[in-house]
Design a protein around this motif. Structure first.
Motif, PDB file in Angstrom:
ATOM      1  N   CYS A  21     -25.163  26.292   4.600  1.00 58.54           N
ATOM      2  CA  CYS A  21     -24.467  25.147   5.179  1.00 58.54           C
ATOM      3  C   CYS A  21     -25.100  23.878   4.602  1.00 58.54           C
ATOM      4  CB  CYS A  21     -24.601  25.186   6.697  1.00 58.54           C
ATOM      5  SG  CYS A  21     -23.463  24.122   7.547  1.00 58.54           S
ATOM      6  N   THR A  22     -24.303  23.061   3.936  1.00 55.69           N
ATOM      7  CA  THR A  22     -24.795  21.851   3.283  1.00 55.69           C
ATOM      8  C   THR A  22     -24.429  20.621   4.101  1.00 55.69           C
ATOM      9  OG1 THR A  22     -24.526  22.904   1.137  1.00 55.69           O
ATOM     10  CG2 THR A  22     -24.775  20.514   1.157  1.00 55.69           C
ATOM     11  N   TYR A  23     -25.422  19.826   4.430  1.00 54.68           N
ATOM     12  CA  TYR A  23     -25.226  18.579   5.160  1.00 54.68           C
ATOM     13  C   TYR A  23     -25.485  17.434   4.183  1.00 54.68           C
ATOM     14  CZ  TYR A  23     -25.721  21.686   9.140  1.00 54.68           C
ATOM     15  OH  TYR A  23     -25.559  22.716  10.030  1.00 54.68           O
ATOM     16  N   ASP A  47     -20.947  25.400  14.758  1.00 57.52           N
ATOM     17  CA  ASP A  47     -19.681  25.275  14.030  1.00 57.52           C
ATOM     18  C   ASP A  47     -18.810  26.515  14.162  1.00 57.52           C
ATOM     19  OD1 ASP A  47     -21.513  26.737  12.513  1.00 57.52           O
ATOM     20  OD2 ASP A  47     -20.824  25.933  10.591  1.00 57.52           O
ATOM     21  N   SER A  48     -19.411  27.696  14.099  1.00 60.26           N
ATOM     22  CA  SER A  48     -18.609  28.922  14.206  1.00 60.26           C
ATOM     23  C   SER A  48     -18.133  29.163  15.639  1.00 60.26           C
ATOM     24  CB  SER A  48     -19.393  30.124  13.684  1.00 60.26           C
ATOM     25  OG  SER A  48     -20.623  30.279  14.351  1.00 60.26           O
ATOM     26  N   ALA A  49     -18.929  28.779  16.631  1.00 60.71           N
ATOM     27  CA  ALA A  49     -18.494  28.914  18.024  1.00 60.71           C
ATOM     28  C   ALA A  49     -17.319  27.981  18.304  1.00 60.71           C
ATOM     29  CB  ALA A  49     -19.646  28.631  18.980  1.00 60.71           C
ATOM     30  N   TYR A  50     -17.376  26.760  17.766  1.00 65.39           N
ATOM     31  CA  TYR A  50     -16.265  25.823  17.932  1.00 65.39           C
ATOM     32  C   TYR A  50     -15.006  26.354  17.242  1.00 65.39           C
ATOM     33  CZ  TYR A  50     -13.415  21.642  17.656  1.00 65.39           C
ATOM     34  OH  TYR A  50     -12.370  20.763  17.753  1.00 65.39           O
ATOM     35  N   LYS A  51     -15.180  26.891  16.059  1.00 60.73           N
ATOM     36  CA  LYS A  51     -14.048  27.449  15.317  1.00 60.73           C
ATOM     37  C   LYS A  51     -13.431  28.620  16.082  1.00 60.73           C
ATOM     38  CE  LYS A  51     -13.009  29.222  10.692  1.00 60.73           C
ATOM     39  NZ  LYS A  51     -13.576  29.531   9.379  1.00 60.73           N
ATOM     40  N   THR A  52     -14.262  29.472  16.666  1.00 59.36           N
ATOM     41  CA  THR A  52     -13.770  30.593  17.466  1.00 59.36           C
ATOM     42  C   THR A  52     -12.999  30.092  18.677  1.00 59.36           C
ATOM     43  OG1 THR A  52     -15.639  31.974  16.766  1.00 59.36           O
ATOM     44  CG2 THR A  52     -14.461  32.651  18.750  1.00 59.36           C
ATOM     45  N   ALA A  53     -13.561  29.109  19.379  1.00 57.25           N
ATOM     46  CA  ALA A  53     -12.912  28.578  20.589  1.00 57.25           C
ATOM     47  C   ALA A  53     -11.555  27.969  20.264  1.00 57.25           C
ATOM     48  CB  ALA A  53     -13.814  27.549  21.261  1.00 57.25           C
ATOM     49  N   THR A  54     -11.477  27.193  19.190  1.00 57.71           N
ATOM     50  CA  THR A  54     -10.199  26.556  18.856  1.00 57.71           C
ATOM     51  C   THR A  54      -9.180  27.580  18.357  1.00 57.71           C
ATOM     52  OG1 THR A  54     -11.043  25.943  16.678  1.00 57.71           O
ATOM     53  CG2 THR A  54     -11.155  24.280  18.394  1.00 57.71           C
ATOM     54  N   PHE A  83     -28.894  20.577  20.277  1.00 53.74           N
ATOM     55  CA  PHE A  83     -28.456  19.196  20.069  1.00 53.74           C
ATOM     56  C   PHE A  83     -27.004  19.156  19.586  1.00 53.74           C
ATOM     57  CE2 PHE A  83     -27.984  15.462  17.277  1.00 53.74           C
ATOM     58  CZ  PHE A  83     -28.197  14.458  18.213  1.00 53.74           C
ATOM     59  N   GLU A  84     -26.621  20.150  18.784  1.00 56.62           N
ATOM     60  CA  GLU A  84     -25.255  20.214  18.257  1.00 56.62           C
ATOM     61  C   GLU A  84     -24.297  20.924  19.215  1.00 56.62           C
ATOM     62  OE1 GLU A  84     -25.694  21.876  14.341  1.00 56.62           O
ATOM     63  OE2 GLU A  84     -26.597  20.045  13.559  1.00 56.62           O
TER      64      GLU A  84
END
Length: 149
Positions: A21-23, A47-54, A83-84
């Motif tokens: 993952c590049t920031y 990020d993957s949990a948010y993607k799963t939820a949506t 924090f994220e």
């Protein structure tokens, strides 16, 4: 989205590979630098949990049955992940499964494992009218880490 025997379905599958993952650097801060971090496979990160939820929410809005191929070791739990908002996104998965109006099939595949918070999130008791769980005989699951790890 997929078809199972010609029936359209929503499918959620974990990423099994390690992902980079590049920031990017902050353009307003001359001292900042690009940062690359590794995300282990079979773990939910913010990020993957948010993607799963949506995705679950979208599948519900589209009226699709849902197949979850559950093979997660849990959620990431580092300070940066807190924090994220990893907990917020994990609870979004639960909220979207509670509200799901079509059948939800949770399947733990051969040699798969469902541990920790991942077990809690996809437990069929959160929506007993719509969710069912199927487990291969070689799969494992539990809330605590297995001995020796």
């Amino acid at each position: 989205r997929a078809r199972l025997g010609g029936i359209p379905m929503g499918v959620v599958v974990p990423e099994a590979r390690t992902v980079s993952c590049t920031y990017p650097a902050d353009p307003a801060d001359p001292d900042s630098k690009e940062r690359v971090s590794q995300q282990a496979g079979l773990v939910w990160f913010p990020d993957s949990a948010y993607k799963t939820a949506t995705a679950i929410k979208d599948f519900n809005l589209e009226g699709l049955p849902l197949m979850i191929l559950a093979n997660w070791r849990g959620f990431s739990g580092g300070m940066r992940d807190m924090f994220e908002e990893i907990l917020k996104f994990g609870s979004m998965i639960v909220d979207n499964l509670v509200d799901y109006k079509q059948p939800v099939f949770v399947y733990i595949p051969p040699n798969g494992e469902l541990r920790g918070g991942a077990w809690v999130v996809v437990d069929p008791t959160i929506n007993p009218d719509m969710m069912e769980c199927y487990v291969d005989t070689s799969a494992r699951g539990g809330i605590l880490e297995p001995a020796g790890i």
